[in-house]
Design a protein around this motif. Structure first.
Motif, PDB file in Angstrom:
ATOM      1  N   LYS A  21       0.866  -1.152   0.113  1.00  0.00           N
ATOM      2  CA  LYS A  21       0.109   0.060  -0.174  1.00  0.00           C
ATOM      3  C   LYS A  21       0.800   1.259  -0.052  1.00  0.00           C
ATOM      4  O   LYS A  21       0.362   2.380  -0.344  1.00  0.00           O
ATOM      5  N   THR A  52      -1.696   3.475  -1.624  1.00  0.00           N
ATOM      6  CA  THR A  52      -2.314   4.579  -1.242  1.00  0.00           C
ATOM      7  C   THR A  52      -1.232   5.721  -1.239  1.00  0.00           C
ATOM      8  O   THR A  52      -1.685   6.879  -1.280  1.00  0.00           O
ATOM      9  N   TYR A  75      -6.740   3.729  -5.662  1.00  0.00           N
ATOM     10  CA  TYR A  75      -6.706   3.710  -4.131  1.00  0.00           C
ATOM     11  C   TYR A  75      -5.663   4.941  -3.775  1.00  0.00           C
ATOM     12  O   TYR A  75      -5.689   5.205  -2.617  1.00  0.00           O
TER      13      TYR A  75
END
Length: 380
Positions: A21, A52, A75
């Protein structure tokens, strides 16, 4: 090189499989200024769809024209592009494929940056140490900050120019450093000039913190300052980065012609943000020149709600106690609009740019970096 590319591609496949992420992927090269030495990022980067937060440094961005239309970072909320070699169309493609991106930083870009902000999610844009031809907030309904630090314009070392356009950005609160000697400011369809008057079509009422980088003793630049200030009638905090009048890194070579006296500023007439809203004035890189003192006096005699003035010294200026005495002696003749205003003379504080503080949207003033040097910055 081919083996290196294959290995890098394999890394991204592993990152994607593990659902990484947050990723900081920086290439170590011996000659960072040699653009040809920047290896290509493989297109498998776009397989990391769970990201992210992504920071890339010292790479050549893949050509997006060859990517499938489905390539995206659905995302991704924070993106840092550091010393990349990248084409304008690839930047546009990348931003278009980040539907929830909130924070964008570009540092040391190796291409002419023309940034068109058309986003329903972006809240903060930071650009530094890059050649910027244009930044255009075309449609940015959530954009709160445009932070610029040493963004060089196009046109050569001694005649740099750059365009800053603000279209639809109703939540824009922080803007700067604008450089009147280099930036051509456009609000809506109007290019702001020295004689431009405030009107509904030439103002951005949402801006509360404004930063200008200007040679206060250079007539052609100082002449633009009132015009810029009229565009932002509700500014409460004003930063002035005072440049050396002999500095010839941007603007016309004849820019030093003319005298910037107190009467020069008085001819500007009423300026709403000065008279009604500015509560804090910070003049950085202060040398104690007559032009700086005249500007300070001009503000002090008109700012009815001014609560604090901070004078931050240039590293090569006189000792702070001597400058303090000089400023206070000069200001004894000033008729302060607010007699309770606090005046402080502070030593040199280094660069006012802290990208983490810029991204901290809970902090209303990203240019106040004093706590960063005291080790108390909560943004770190």
């Amino acid at each position: 090189m081919e083996t290196h590319d294959v290995g890098t591609a394999r890394w991204f496949q592993i990152f994607a499989a593990k659902g990484v992420k947050e990723l900081v992927f920086v290439n170590r090269i011996e000659k960072p200024m040699d653009f040809d030495a920047h290896p290509h990022l493989p297109a498998t980067l776009f397989k990391c769809t769970f990201l992210t937060r992504l920071y890339l440094g010292f790479w050549r961005f893949p050509e997006t024209a060859r990517l499938p239309r489905s390539a995206a970072f659905p995302y991704l909320r924070e993106l840092g592009l550091c010393s990349l070699v990248m084409k304008e169309q690839d930047l546009a493609f990348l931003l278009d494929r980040c539907p929830v991106l909130e924070k964008l930083m570009m540092v040391g870009c190796k291409w002419l940056v023309c940034l068109r902000i058309q986003s329903r999610s972006l809240r903060c844009v930071q650009v530094s140490y890059s050649i910027v031809t244009e930044i255009n907030a075309v449609h940015a309904s959530l954009l709160e900050r445009i932070l610029l630090w040493e963004p060089w314009g196009d046109g050569g070392r001694a005649n740099m120019s750059s365009k800053i356009k603000i279209g639809h950005a109703p939540k824009l609160k922080v803007l700067g450093m604008l450089v009147p000697g280099m930036h051509k400011l456009q609000i809506g369809n109007t290019i702001i000039k020295a004689e431009t008057k405030a009107s509904p079509s030439t103002i951005v009422p949402s801006v509360q913190v404004l930063a200008l980088q200007v040679r206060l003793g250079t007539c052609i630049e100082a002449n633009m300052v009132p015009g810029f200030l009229r565009c932002f009638p509700n500014v409460e905090i004003l930063y002035i980065e005072s440049e050396d009048d002999d500095f010839k890194f941007w603007g016309p070579q004849s820019g030093s012609a003319g005298k910037v006296s107190l009467k020069f500023w008085e001819k500007a007439g009423p300026i709403e943000c000065i008279q009604q809203h500015i509560k804090k004035l910070v003049i950085r890189m202060f040398r104690g020149t007559k032009s700086e003192l005249n500007f300070l006096k001009f503000i002090a005699e008109r700012a009815l709600v001014l609560e604090k003035v901070e004078i931050v010294l240039h590293p090569e200026s006189l000792p702070s106690n001597e400058v303090d005495a000089k400023v206070r002696t000069f200001m004894t003749s000033a008729k302060w609009a607010n007699g309770c205003c606090e005046l402080m003379v502070l030593p040199y504080q280094g660069t006012p740019w802290c990208y983490r503080r810029g991204f901290d949207l809970t902090n209303q003033d990203p240019y106040d970096v004093s706590k960063c040097r005291e080790g108390q910055c909560q943004s770190h």
